[in-house]
Design a protein around this motif. Structure first.
Motif, PDB file in Angstrom:
ATOM      1  N   THR A  29      -5.990  57.995  -7.321  1.00  0.00           N
ATOM      2  CA  THR A  29      -5.573  57.342  -6.076  1.00  0.00           C
ATOM      3  C   THR A  29      -4.236  57.911  -5.633  1.00  0.00           C
ATOM      4  N   PHE A  30      -3.967  57.750  -4.357  1.00  0.00           N
ATOM      5  CA  PHE A  30      -2.688  58.169  -3.797  1.00  0.00           C
ATOM      6  C   PHE A  30      -2.085  56.948  -3.126  1.00  0.00           C
ATOM      7  N   ASP A  31      -1.074  56.384  -3.753  1.00  0.00           N
ATOM      8  CA  ASP A  31      -0.444  55.164  -3.257  1.00  0.00           C
ATOM      9  C   ASP A  31       0.909  55.544  -2.668  1.00  0.00           C
ATOM     10  N   CYS A  47       3.121  64.285 -10.875  1.00  0.00           N
ATOM     11  CA  CYS A  47       3.760  63.155 -10.197  1.00  0.00           C
ATOM     12  C   CYS A  47       4.535  62.293 -11.196  1.00  0.00           C
ATOM     13  N   PRO A  48       5.824  62.082 -10.937  1.00  0.00           N
ATOM     14  CA  PRO A  48       6.627  61.311 -11.896  1.00  0.00           C
ATOM     15  C   PRO A  48       6.438  59.801 -11.751  1.00  0.00           C
ATOM     16  N   THR A  49       5.746  59.377 -10.710  1.00  0.00           N
ATOM     17  CA  THR A  49       5.581  57.941 -10.454  1.00  0.00           C
ATOM     18  C   THR A  49       4.094  57.589 -10.483  1.00  0.00           C
ATOM     19  N   CYS A 104       9.434  63.787  -4.065  1.00  0.00           N
ATOM     20  CA  CYS A 104      10.070  64.799  -4.921  1.00  0.00           C
ATOM     21  C   CYS A 104       9.381  66.145  -4.750  1.00  0.00           C
ATOM     22  N   SER A 105       8.214  66.100  -4.125  1.00  0.00           N
ATOM     23  CA  SER A 105       7.442  67.302  -3.816  1.00  0.00           C
ATOM     24  C   SER A 105       6.910  68.036  -5.056  1.00  0.00           C
ATOM     25  N   ARG A 106       6.910  67.352  -6.170  1.00  0.00           N
ATOM     26  CA  ARG A 106       6.318  67.983  -7.362  1.00  0.00           C
ATOM     27  C   ARG A 106       4.825  68.226  -7.153  1.00  0.00           C
ATOM     28  N   CYS A 107       4.156  67.288  -6.503  1.00  0.00           N
ATOM     29  CA  CYS A 107       2.720  67.439  -6.279  1.00  0.00           C
ATOM     30  C   CYS A 107       2.436  68.631  -5.375  1.00  0.00           C
TER      31      CYS A 107
HETATM   32  S1  SF4 Z   1       4.830  64.050  -7.003  1.00  0.00           S
HETATM   33 FE1  SF4 Z   1       4.353  61.899  -6.662  1.00  0.00          FE
HETATM   34  S2  SF4 Z   1       6.311  60.997  -6.123  1.00  0.00           S
HETATM   35 FE2  SF4 Z   1       6.580  63.199  -5.961  1.00  0.00          FE
HETATM   36  S3  SF4 Z   1       6.150  63.665  -3.816  1.00  0.00           S
HETATM   37 FE3  SF4 Z   1       4.243  63.881  -4.885  1.00  0.00          FE
HETATM   38  S4  SF4 Z   1       3.230  61.914  -4.731  1.00  0.00           S
HETATM   39 FE4  SF4 Z   1       5.380  61.600  -4.200  1.00  0.00          FE
END
Ligand code: SF4
Ligand code: SF4
Ligand code: SF4
Ligand code: FES
Lengths: 79, 947
Positions: free
Chosen positions: B161-163, B220-222, B170-173
């Motif tokens: 899921t994408f919440d 994603c860190p969250t 953070c743009s890690r994704c």
């Molecule tokens: S990695 Fe997670 S928290 Fe970071 S930008 Fe992407 S969706 Fe948002």
């Protein structure tokens, strides 16, 4: 395709690879290949086909099968 | 057991040779030049708080949480983007830094829901960890202002899921999708406070370019991107490292568990094949293991028109043994055989071939490699002396020019494709030789320098033309040829290849590829630096499959592209353990380690350990078994984990062969298509339920570890042991490690392999023995295994399968990313959302001529048979060529393919079938009948009811 025709086709395919190998004795290579990869019942079938005139077999294949048949016979007599 | 937490160093390791010394928090540290301050600190055990950095990705420097002080430098630089320098003095913790970090965290948290206690990431959230690490105690900004807390959830992807309300931007994704996966499906839309992550053009994940590899979820860190399985089940409590059971890349995973329940699969960063990445199949498509259609009890029936009857294991095994004995007594020793599975472990395939050779007393054993890479084995052993690829996957990082021929790694070897694309984005050049414009030809941020869209069946011709250009333009590597190759063979070959008939101009009429493009590609490969060739079944599955493998081997020798990193000949092997099943002696002519069965000394070694005489004659290969069955001399077969009815060519012939047998034993997870013709069904186990090893396409032996009890009661190897025992062949193993010890004892290339050793080193590439105690990442380094490299003459011989007025189009077949092989596993997962039927790709021109519109049912017919499926109109295929996949049993693409095969190995010619396409109203009569027969054949009488 009948089983026999299929074996002839397979043998000719092998022949078509080895015939252009200018540094090798093609019938020898074909015989070696078939001896190494065909189970005895398939070899017996192709010998029988050769004995019955060898319809459809390319020249180097014919020669190869002849040599292989002789070798197999010799093996059997030894055994 | 506990959860394995790999250390996150924050930024990738530097590959520089030179080291730099510096001081961090008073400790002296020495690291390779180019390392970030953050990573250097972590290597010394000092953790700098971070949010936007992770060591799978290049540093980005956006969150400002990782600030440090550096003596003599102004301000507080971000440690993730600052490289180390000699003598640097770094402070990572003091009051000023703590205050700054708390300020940063406060801002993040003020726009983040505070539902930690009920959040699925609770316990596995870096935001939570960092709040703790920086000592956040209060948030002064309330939630009254504008925030993102009411954002909609995107639950369109079946696995995650994408919440958006939890996103910290953070743009890690986004970076994972670009840098690791290479798909570029995600973007950050808008700027500043407005900025948010979005798939493609603000679409849902499922409608976007996303291929569901999961790299973003992992990054994603969250809890923003989160596995649905974790949301449903909760956080895992222990993990076990194991190997994916899908493709030949052989990705390592942490199976994260709750007791015996699998919560999620997370790619393992120390996995030497995948380096922490995976594809949708390995990461997400494991639900089939629990699928309700899985068969858990053994079953038998007298004839195939009867329903199945559930029986005890004892009854099933003794019945099977009695049947095999009866058949052999009546029809002779050679009337039975077995098929090993490339999806099972090395240990399991080894046991099946042992059962056939020592238990049945013949060599009628074969494996699915027959229908995929058998030409690789033969072709490479004749030219180089070994039956396997020459490199490791890491090698691609040092490649300058890549030829991809007859392979679509984006679909079939996704993690390798990601690694290849990464290298291409850094500047390596690509040549694609393929009838289709595959996803490799043009992808985000890369484009092939040359695409040679040849007519199916003309591989040998085009490779000869490439070699012709190199020889006639004097671009060959003379030194390499002189020092490393058989000169006599080379001279003969050179005369052949220089002949005009092999020139690009002459060959153009055969292949349909412009001579100019061939010349350009040849020059690029010969002069562009390290050249590597990667190939797949588009090379092998032809009547000239073996010839083409040899032509590839010639090309690499000619240019000296063998024996060092960055070069080589790399077969991309299809199934997870197809390399292993070949290594383990699954072929009817050779014992484990590729030694011919007629070799007396080798046989004697096996005979003395197994205590049985072995037949010195080669046995039947799968197509020969089926022919012999139709002929009446082959009557019984033990098939472990293969579905030959669906996967082998010319379905009608396979069915006739199976129907002619008196005892067909299928050991599998599901009642597969072959089981429609079976008399005994032995339920198999999944890779999650057993110990063993798989060997991937780079010859890497990876451990498979049991994470749960087999639902069917036994691991597959145990079933073979029971069957052998009932046949009078004692196999006294208490654990697969003992089987590996026996393999190591009998096979020189495996002499150094043991479970203890694998425990220590993680994985190893064979040969692994006294000469190469740590294995062999690159082969033929100081010389070819056979001595001198052998140039073989590769005359182009057109296939007998020709188009004509009745069948004017050429059909070629392949696979797609989300489905695996016959689909028995992936069709039983949510992966069907991406591919729920096989379709026929047809060029607009051919479609128009036939009055076929997008989505129409069409009849696809060859001289072997016909089927119907829906049409997709696309110019990915050239005019005159149509393409389909073979993942679904009700389409049965193999009803259409013929029994033509490779000259040397009988590998079927799947890639060329002359066909006709015509509009149709719906499924054919044959398909209706097949569906009915399959349903009838799957009736089961439960054990209780039978009593
Ligand atoms: S990695 Fe997670 S928290 Fe970071 S930008 Fe992407 S969706 Fe948002
Ligand atoms: S799952 Fe993979 S392809 Fe899809 S958005 Fe995430 S990283 Fe990109
Ligand atoms: S299917 Fe292949 S690429 Fe995908 S995870 Fe498994 S081994 Fe890796
Ligand atoms: S971790 Fe360094 S700026 Fe985010």
């Amino acid at each position: 395709m009948s089983h026999e025709n299929k074996l002839v086709m397979m043998a000719n395919q092998i022949g078509k690879f080895f015939a252009p190998q200018t540094n090798m004795d093609a019938p020898e290579m074909i015989a070696d290949h078939i001896g190494k990869f065909w189970d005895p019942r398939m070899r017996r079938q192709i010998y029988a086909h050769l004995d019955a005139g060898g319809d459809g077999m390319d020249a180097p294949v014919r020669e190869a099968i002849k040599r292989l048949q002789e070798r197999d016979k010799a093996k059997q007599t030894r055994a | 057991m506990s959860l394995i937490h790999e250390i996150d160093f924050g930024t990738p390791a530097s590959k520089a040779g030179e080291t730099v010394n510096l001081i961090i928090d008073g400790r002296s540290v020495s690291v390779p030049a180019g390392t970030s301050v953050m990573r250097a600190a972590m290597e010394a055990g000092i953790q700098v708080p971070k949010l936007c950095a992770t060591d799978m990705l290049d540093a980005f420097g956006s969150c400002r949480l990782c600030l440090v002080e550096i003596e003599g430098r102004a301000g507080t630089p971000a440690s993730c983007t600052t490289p180390v320098a000699p003598g640097m003095k770094v402070t990572t913790q003091n009051d000023r830094l703590a205050k700054l970090r708390r300020g940063v965290m406060e801002l993040y948290i003020s726009d983040h829901p505070l539902d930690c206690l009920t959040c699925a990431a609770n316990g596995d959230c870096e935001l939570q960890d960092m709040a703790g690490a920086v000592g956040l105690r209060e948030v002064r900004y309330g939630y009254e202002g504008e925030n993102h807390l009411k954002q909609q959830k995107d639950e369109s992807n079946p696995y995650f899921t994408f919440d958006a309300s939890k996103c910290i931007v953070c743009s890690r994704c986004v970076r994972a999708c670009e840098e690791v996966q290479g798909t570029f499906a995600l973007t950050i839309q808008a700027r500043g406070f407005e900025s948010k992550v979005s798939p493609g053009m603000a679409e849902k994940f499922l409608d976007s370019e996303c291929v569901s590899c999961g790299a973003c979820v992992q990054a994603c860190p969250t809890a923003t991107l989160m596995e649905k399985s974790v949301i449903e089940i909760g956080q895992p409590e222990h993990s076990v490292v194991t190997t994916c059971a899908y493709c030949g890349v052989g990705c390592s995973f942490k199976a994260e568990m709750r007791g015996e329940q699998l919560v999620r699969m997370v790619p393992y960063k120390d996995g030497q094949a995948n380096r922490g990445h995976s594809c949708v199949k390995g990461r997400f498509a494991w639900g089939y293991a629990q699928h309700r259609e899985r068969i858990l009890n053994p079953m038998i029936r007298e004839s195939i028109d009867q329903p199945w009857r559930e029986v005890s294991w004892e009854e099933a095994i003794s019945h099977t043994a009695a049947e095999f004995k009866r058949i052999q007594a009546k029809y002779g020793r050679g009337s039975v055989g077995g098929i090993t599975s490339s999806r099972c472990t090395n240990e399991e395939t080894y046991l099946v071939q042992k059962l056939v050779r020592a238990g049945f007393g013949n060599n009628n054993v074969d494996t699915c490699a027959r229908v995929c890479h058998s030409p690789t084995g033969y072709g490479l052993s004749k030219t180089y002396g070994t039956s396997a690829g020459t490199q490791n996957f890491d090698s691609v990082e040092q490649t300058d020019v890549v030829i991809v021929i007859g392979a679509n790694p984006v679909a079939a070897h996704p993690v390798f494709a990601s690694r290849l694309k990464k290298r291409l984005r850094k500047g390596a050049k690509l040549i694609v030789i393929d009838p289709r414009r595959t996803e490799m030809v043009k992808a985000p941020h890369l484009e092939a320098a040359f695409h040679l869209p040849l007519r199916p069946g003309t591989n040998a011709a085009i490779l000869n033309a490439l070699a012709h250009v190199i020889i006639t333009e004097g671009l060959q590597n003379e030194t390499f040829i002189r020092e490393r190759c058989d000169l006599d063979a080379f001279e003969h070959w050179a005369t052949f290849i220089a002949d005009k008939r092999n020139s690009p101009e002459a060959v153009e009429a055969i292949t349909g590829v412009s001579a100019e493009a061939v010349r350009g590609a040849a020059r690029l490969y010969a002069t562009g630096g390290n050249g590597a060739i990667y190939y797949g079944l588009g090379v092998t599955e032809h009547s000239q499959g073996t010839t083409t493998v040899m032509a590839i081997a010639n090309l690499a020798m000619l240019t000296g592209n063998i024996g060092r990193p960055g070069v080589g000949v790399n077969p991309l092997r299809g199934q997870n353990n197809v390399q292993g099943s070949c290594d383990m002696g699954s072929f009817p002519h050779e014992l484990p380690g590729y030694r011919h069965i007629s070799d007396d000394a080798t046989r004697a070694m096996f005979e003395s350990l197994w205590g049985r005489p072995l037949d010195s004659e080669p046995g039947l290969r799968i197509p020969n078994m089926l022919d012999a069955a139709v002929d009446g001399s082959f009557k019984g077969i033990y098939i472990q984990g293969e579905d030959i009815l669906q996967s082998d060519p010319d379905t009608a012939h396979v069915a006739a062969g199976l129907a002619a047998m008196e005892c067909v034993v299928v050991q599998d997870l599901f009642l597969n298509e072959t089981a429609n013709y079976a008399h005994v069904f032995l339920p198999g186990s999944t890779f999650l339920e057993k110990d063993g090893t798989f060997t991937n396409a780079e010859r890497r032996i990876n451990r498979v570890r049991k994470v749960m009890t087999p639902k069917n009661g036994y691991a597959d190897w145990e079933i073979t042991v029971m069957l052998a025992k009932a046949l009078g062949l004692e196999m006294a193993y208490s654990h697969p490690s003992e089987i590996m010890d026996e393999i190591a004892h009998l096979t020189p290339g495996f002499a150094g392999v043991s479970y203890d050793f694998l425990e220590k080193v993680g994985s190893v590439q064979w040969p692994c023995n006294e000469k190469a105690p740590m294995g062999s990442p690159i082969m033929h380094v100081d010389g070819f295994v056979r001595g001198k490299g052998n140039f073989m003459i590769t005359e182009y011989v057109p296939t007998d399968e020709r188009t004509g007025p009745r069948f004017p189009l050429l059909l070629t077949t392949g696979r797609i990313l989300s489905q695996y092989n016959v689909g028995a596993q992936t069709r039983r997962t949510a992966n069907v959302v991406w591919h729920d039927e096989d379709v026929l790709e047809i060029h607009p021109h051919d479609a128009e001529q036939r009055g076929v519109r997008e989505g129409d049912w069409v009849k696809l017919e060859s001289r072997a048979g016909g089927t119907t499926l829906r049409a997709v109109i696309t110019d990915r295929v050239a005019p005159g060529v149509v393409y389909t996949t073979f993942h679904h049993p009700l389409t049965q693409a193999n009803v259409v393919t013929t029994d033509y095969s490779d000259w040397a190995t009988n590998c079927p010619e799947y890639k060329v079938t002359a066909v006709q396409v015509a509009p149709s109203n719906g499924p054919s009569e044959w398909q209706e009948q097949y569906r009915e027969q399959a349903e009838r054949s799957r009736r089961i009488v439960k054990a209780e009811a039978a009593e």
